[in-house]
Design an enzyme around this catalytic site. Structure first.
Site, mmCIF file in Angstrom:
data_model
loop_
_atom_site.group_PDB
_atom_site.id
_atom_site.type_symbol
_atom_site.label_atom_id
_atom_site.label_comp_id
_atom_site.label_asym_id
_atom_site.label_seq_id
_atom_site.Cartn_x
_atom_site.Cartn_y
_atom_site.Cartn_z
ATOM 1 N N GLY A 76 10.028 13.505 -36.494
ATOM 2 C CA GLY A 76 11.235 13.585 -35.667
ATOM 3 C C GLY A 76 12.517 13.796 -36.453
ATOM 4 N N SER A 77 13.623 13.401 -35.808
ATOM 5 C CA SER A 77 14.946 13.699 -36.351
ATOM 6 C C SER A 77 15.218 12.962 -37.655
ATOM 7 C CB SER A 77 16.003 13.291 -35.333
ATOM 8 O OG SER A 77 17.272 13.274 -35.936
ATOM 9 N N THR A 78 15.939 13.646 -38.553
ATOM 10 C CA THR A 78 16.326 13.024 -39.821
ATOM 11 C C THR A 78 17.293 11.870 -39.594
ATOM 12 O OG1 THR A 78 18.065 14.661 -40.035
ATOM 13 C CG2 THR A 78 16.049 15.096 -41.220
#
Lengths: 273, 387
Positions: A76-78
């Site tokens: 997923g998102s950083t």
């Protein structure tokens, strides 16, 4: 509580009561607690609620707060790295993180939030609720109360059929189960020596193995078995069983499913043949 | 990963806690990517600036780092969550503004240049060919690799910050010659190229391969648009354009798979991105508008009349804005000139439900990060909506 600097698992002798899994240290420090296990990859952004540490989508509403959070890898998102920082601020961090394969989001989040983290661990050897110690400096996971045994599994083939033996009520483990010729690797033996010795003792055959298979590690209750497989071949051998078995049978490998066998036997045979 | 004695000392905390943390981050990343060593960098560019994305956790982390650490190389910042001067006009709450100012202040204490922009290469951080960098911000790092021929991996915010503090980065990926060669040839067979749509189509189909374009001759601004769209649609951190970018080598594409990109693929990208109508916000400048783009917009809008009641934003950097005050005077008759931020990292979801953009990158992020319905138009299409 536990001694520091234990030797790695592959040099340890059988029968110890602390299993030590050797992985790779990603974030430093030691943390201990109960294992909370997720079988799928975890996105901290949206996947873990920072105010409680609760895992989204888990029906039992379990929190990772103070626990050892084990999952295959991050995804997923950083921005997920910053969720771990928010959990630190709110006091909901896990005591440690265990991954199969570390990726940058969770790795950087763990370093920034100071959560001990180890990767390259076989999650199949952990159980939900295990009490474990994670050491991010040495890259190890210690499982007190879990013993470790090295055994050999000698698959004897005569043409298309393999020898299957029924374990007697006098053996220490898996009484009444069907198995191959097998036995514990003693402290002063190599697995190959054990394999030849057991074949001689259990069925009276003096043979050299044709092939050594890949070691298989399986967890059964509080025991982790390292099974060293060996393939032997003989033509119409005269089998003489000892007290460890009550009967024997020659079966085709595809018919193993009709027998109650010791765990992992079918996989070992498939891999050897 | 091999560490020098100096690096070992930093890891052991002998140079302070902030440096220890930064070194631990680099070692963790180096181990994950199996780097053999750290290499010196010339500059860094950081993401993780908006209060909307990094929150209170991010603030605590930056405050603890800023106690005893400083960046060792010239370092710039990505857009923040608001225009630092006109935040009230943008509808930002005083609480948000306060926390955002604090974040920028922390970066300032760390020695970072606080002109907040996703186009540092048009401002105070201009790399040269062959230089080693540690840049976050996917569009900027792809521009640096591709259009300039500098070398950076696709860093996350923390990794780039750690590299800035240590002045080094793990050597793997795009720092190594062998990883910069093309993996697929893209033959563009379209007359008038829309670089946002082209970038989206290519970024979604090449996976982790480096595309080598033929049949296009983009300007620097078009390379910026292309880089942004591809990085947002996929994981493209570098590309080549035959006859345009410095490392494009026609000899390197022999035997590679060819992707033919025609009108059908471009239209498919348009249909995928253009999902809404009647935008409440019309935003240009993702990535931030360049001086040339501002001049172009002003030339087209000059003498025309404002139409419609949607809010209009022109997003750019303070550095660029300072270079064209007259043109910005023209644009300000049609909307707000917004600096330091953009439509993705400021909390537009608190005021708008649908946004029109000409950016392939913004189209990818607006639905999830900002809960927006997206209207995609070319630059000309957007200008027609407002004039």
């Amino acid at each position: 509580m536990l001694p520091e600097g234990r030797v790695p698992i592959y040099r340890r002798i059988a029968g110890d009561d602390i299993l030590i899994l050797k992985g790779r240290g990603i974030s430093k420090g030691r943390g201990e607690g109960e294992v909370v296990l997720s079988e799928s990859p975890v996105s901290f952004l949206g996947g873990v609620e920072p105010s409680t540490g609760n895992i989204a989508g888990r029906e039992d509403g379990r929190s990772v707060k103070g626990k050892v959070f084990a999952f295959p890898q991050g995804k997923g998102s950083t921005v997920g790295s910053y969720v771990l920082l928010e959990m630190r601020r709110r006091g909901t961090l896990p005591a440690a993180i265990i991954n199969s394969v570390a990726e940058p989001i969770v790795a950087t989040g763990s370093v920034m939030a100071r959560v001990p983290m180890v990767d390259r661990i076989d999650l199949g050897l952990l159980r939900e609720g295990d009490l474990v110690v994670v050491d991010g400096d040495s890259g190890t996971v210690e499982l007190p109360g879990v013993r470790e045994n090295h055994v050999v599994s000698c698959v004897l083939m005569d043409g298309e059929k393999m020898l299957l033996l029924k374990r007697s009520s006098e053996v220490g483990t898996f009484r009444g189960y069907w198995a191959s010729v097998s036995g514990f690797v003693e402290e002063d033996e190599t697995p190959a020596e054990t394999a030849c010795k057991e074949l001689q003792e259990e069925i009276g055959l003096d043979l050299m193995f044709e092939k050594e298979g890949r070691t298989v590690t399986v967890r059964d209750g509080c025991t982790v078995w390292h099974v060293h497989p060996y393939l032997f071949r003989a033509t119409r051998p005269r089998v003489v069983i000892d007290w460890e078995h009550t009967e024997y049978s020659w079966v085709r490998p595809q018919d193993l499913k009709d027998f109650q066998t010791v765990p992992g036997l079918a996989g070992i045979v498939r891999d050897l043949l | 990963m091999f560490l020098t004695r100096d690096e070992e000392a930093m890891l052991a905390g002998e140079k302070g806690e902030g440096i220890r943390t930064a070194m631990e981050l680099l070692v963790a990343l180096g181990d994950i990517y199996e780097a053999k060593r750290l290499v010196p960098i010339v500059s860094a560019h950081l993401s993780g600036v908006s209060y909307k994305t990094i929150g209170e956790g991010g603030i605590s982390f930056l405050q603890s780092l800023a106690k005893d650490a400083k960046v060792r190389v010239p370092t710039t910042l990505n857009p923040a969550g608001m225009d630092r001067e006109k935040w009230k006009e943008m509808g930002i709450s005083p609480r948000f503004a306060d926390r955002q100012h604090l974040i920028i202040e922390c970066y300032g204490k760390l020695g970072v240049d606080t002109d907040c922009s996703c186009t540092p290469y048009l401002g105070n951080n201009v790399p040269k060919k062959g230089q080693t960098l540690a840049w976050a911000e996917s569009s900027a790092l792809s521009f640096a690799n591709s259009a300039i021929g500098a070398r950076t991996n696709r860093e996350g915010g923390p990794g780039a910050l750690a590299a800035a503090i240590i002045g080094r980065t793990p050597e793997y990926g795009l720092h190594l010659d062998g990883n910069r060669t093309p993996g697929i040839v893209v033959e563009v067979e379209v007359e008038e190229v829309d670089y946002s749509l082209l970038g989206h189509a290519v970024g979604s189909s090449v996976g982790n391969r480096i595309p080598y374009f033929r049949g296009i001759r983009p300007t620097a601004d078009q390379l910026k648009t292309l880089a942004a769209a591809m990085a947002a649609a996929g994981s493209v951190a570098m590309f080549h354009v035959e006859g345009v970018t410095p490392e494009a080598d026609p000899l390197s594409i022999e035997g590679l798979e060819r992707l033919h990109l025609g009108r059908a693929e471009v239209e498919a990208a348009r249909n995928k991105l253009d999902r809404g109508r009647d935008p409440e916000l019309i935003a240009l400048g993702c990535p931030h508008l360049s001086v040339d783009e501002i001049r172009g917009l002003a030339a087209k809008l000059e003498g025309r009349k404002r139409k419609g009641d949607a809010e209009v934003w022109f997003c750019t950097s303070r550095h660029t804005a300072a270079k064209c005050p007259r043109e910005l005077g023209v644009l300000s008759k049609f909307g707000k000139v917004v600096c330091d931020t953009c439509m993705i990292v400021t909390p537009i979801e608190e005021r708008f439900r649908s946004t029109a953009t000409n950016s392939g990158k913004a189209c990818c992020y607006l639905p999830n990060l900002c809960s927006q319905k997206v209207v995609y138009r070319s630059t000309e299409g957007l200008l027609e909506m407002i004039s």
